[in-house]
Design an enzyme around this catalytic site. Structure first.
Site, PDB file in Angstrom:
ATOM      1  N   ARG A 109       0.816  -1.207   0.000  1.00  0.00           N
ATOM      2  CA  ARG A 109       0.000   0.000   0.000  1.00  0.00           C
ATOM      3  C   ARG A 109       0.853   1.262   0.000  1.00  0.00           C
ATOM      4  NH1 ARG A 109      -3.329   1.761  -2.656  1.00  0.00           N
ATOM      5  NH2 ARG A 109      -4.145  -0.357  -2.569  1.00  0.00           N
ATOM      6  N   LYS A 144       1.232  24.836  -2.142  1.00  0.00           N
ATOM      7  CA  LYS A 144      -0.027  24.198  -1.745  1.00  0.00           C
ATOM      8  C   LYS A 144       0.115  22.689  -1.930  1.00  0.00           C
ATOM      9  CE  LYS A 144      -2.775  28.279  -2.835  1.00  0.00           C
ATOM     10  NZ  LYS A 144      -3.839  28.871  -3.682  1.00  0.00           N
ATOM     11  N   LYS A 176       4.132  39.705  -0.122  1.00  0.00           N
ATOM     12  CA  LYS A 176       2.709  39.524  -0.373  1.00  0.00           C
ATOM     13  C   LYS A 176       1.932  40.689   0.223  1.00  0.00           C
ATOM     14  CE  LYS A 176       1.171  35.280  -0.091  1.00  0.00           C
ATOM     15  NZ  LYS A 176       0.986  34.883  -1.508  1.00  0.00           N
ATOM     16  N   GLU A 210       4.256  40.679  -5.076  1.00  0.00           N
ATOM     17  CA  GLU A 210       2.873  40.426  -5.461  1.00  0.00           C
ATOM     18  C   GLU A 210       2.156  41.757  -5.641  1.00  0.00           C
ATOM     19  OE1 GLU A 210       0.264  37.320  -3.383  1.00  0.00           O
ATOM     20  OE2 GLU A 210      -0.497  39.210  -2.584  1.00  0.00           O
ATOM     21  N   ASP A 231      -1.525  39.389  -9.256  1.00  0.00           N
ATOM     22  CA  ASP A 231      -2.372  38.608  -8.361  1.00  0.00           C
ATOM     23  C   ASP A 231      -3.845  38.807  -8.661  1.00  0.00           C
ATOM     24  OD1 ASP A 231      -3.017  36.956  -6.116  1.00  0.00           O
ATOM     25  OD2 ASP A 231      -3.400  38.771  -4.944  1.00  0.00           O
TER      26      ASP A 231
END
Length: 297
Positions: A109, A144, A176, A210, A231
Site C-alpha cells: 500500500r 499548496k 505579499k 505580489e 495577483d
C-alpha cells in the site's frame, strides 16, 4: 525523466524528506499482523504493479527505497519494464517484484500510494502544460502541497513538464499583500528587506513582489525585483500590467487559474503562471499490485 532525474532531484535535504515520508508511511501502517500470522518467513511472493488506466508513471524509484526501509531490499528481485516518467497504456506492467511475502505485503500500500499520488500529479500537470502549448508561458507549482510531501509532489510536477517554484520560504523572498500593507507600501517593504540583509553575511535571495493593481506594478518595477506577480488580475488588466514590466524582470500570473482560463492568461504574455490545483487537487492515478504465491522449496 528516468532514474538519473529522480536521483538528481532527490539529493541532499530533498532525499532526507523523502526517506522520512517513507518511514512515516510504514510506521502509520504498524505491523502487518495478518500477514505475519498467515505467511512464514520462508514464503515468497511474486508481484507486479500494473497501470489500471493510461497514465504517466512517477515514483517507481520509491519502490526500492520502501523495501530498503523494511530491510528487505537485498532479499528482493526488482525489474522495471518501463522508465520513470514514461507514459503507459492501461494494463502495462510497470514493476515486477519477487521477495519475502511479509515484506511485499507490508510495502504494497505504501508503494501504491506514492506511485498513484505522484502519477496523478504528473498527469494533471501535463494537461496544464498542454494547454500552454504554442505560448512562451511556463507552468509553475506552488507551496499548496500536502504536509510532509512537498518534495515528492514537486518532483511529480517536473515529470508532468511543469516548473518548480520555491520549495520553501527561503528560496525566494516574496512580498505579499500582508507584508506590503504592514510596511506601508511596496517601497517600504523592499527597504525593510534590504535593511535585514545589509549587515548580514547572507546574500539576499531573489525577490518577488505580489501586485494587486497597476499602480502597485509601477511601484514594483521601480524596485527592480527578480519577478513581479499579477495577483488575481483579469486577462485585460494582466496585459496592461505586462506592458509596464521591462525586460529583465520576470512576470507571473496567479490566482484562480484553471484549465478553462489558462490559455487566456498565457495570451497576456506572462513568463509564468502558477497553479495550486496541480498539487492540491490532482486525482490519484489508478495502479494496483497483483500477487502470485510461490510454493516453498
Amino acid at each position: 525523466m528516468g532514474l538519473a532525474a529522480f536521483d538528481d532531484f532527490f539529493s541532499g535535504h530533498a532525499r532526507r524528506y523523502l526517506l522520512a515520508a517513507i518511514e512515516l508511511a510504514l510506521s502509520e501502517d504498524g505491523p502487518d499482523l495478518t500477514s505475519l500470522a498467515v505467511f512464514s518467513p520462508q514464503d515468497i511472493l511474486r508481484a507486479r504493479i500494473v497501470a489500471k488506466e493510461d497514465s504517466l508513471v512517477a515514483g517507481l524509484p520509491i519502490v526500492p527505497l520502501v523495501l530498503s526501509a523494511l530491510g528487505a531490499l537485498a532479499a528482493c528481485d526488482l525489474d522495471f519494464p518501463v522508465d520513470e516518467g514514461a507514459r503507459v497504456d492501461r494494463g502495462t506492467v510497470v514493476c515486477r517484484l519477487t521477495g519475502p511475502a511479509v515484506a511485499v505485503l507490508k510495502s504494497e500500500r505504501v508503494m501504491l500510494n506514492f506511485i498513484s499520488h505522484l502519477s496523478g500529479i504528473a498527469n494533471l500537470t501535463a494537461r496544464y502544460v498542454a494547454a500552454l502549448s504554442g505560448t512562451n508561458t511556463r507552468l509553475l507549482d506552488t507551496r499548496k502541497t500536502l504536509p510532509g510531501l512537498r518534495y515528492p509532489e514537486k518532483y511529480a510536477v517536473t515529470v508532468g513538464g511543469g516548473v518548480n517554484h520555491r520549495t520553501n520560504l527561503a528560496d525566494m523572498l516574496m512580498l505579499k499583500d500582508n507584508h506590503i500593507d504592514r510596511a506601508g507600501g511596496i517601497p517600504q517593504a523592499m527597504a525593510a528587506l534590504r535593511k535585514a540583509y545589509e549587515n548580514s553575511m547572507e546574500i539576499m535571495p531573489p525577490v518577488e513582489i505580489e501586485c494587486r493593481s497597476l499602480e502597485e506594478v509601477v511601484q514594483a518595477v521601480a524596485e527592480n525585483p527578480a519577478r513581479i506577480m499579477f495577483d488575481n488580475m483579469d486577462p485585460p488588466t494582466m496585459r496592461r500590467a505586462r506592458a509596464l514590466v521591462p525586460q529583465g524582470i520576470e512576470t507571473e500570473a496567479s490566482g484562480g487559474v484553471d484549465l478553462d482560463s489558462i490559455a487566456a492568461v498565457a495570451a497576456s504574455g506572462t513568463d509564468f503562471v502558477s497553479v495550486g490545483r496541480i498539487t492540491h487537487s490532482a486525482p490519484a492515478a489508478d495502479f494496483s499490485m497483483q500477487l502470485e504465491s510461490i510454493p516453498r522449496a
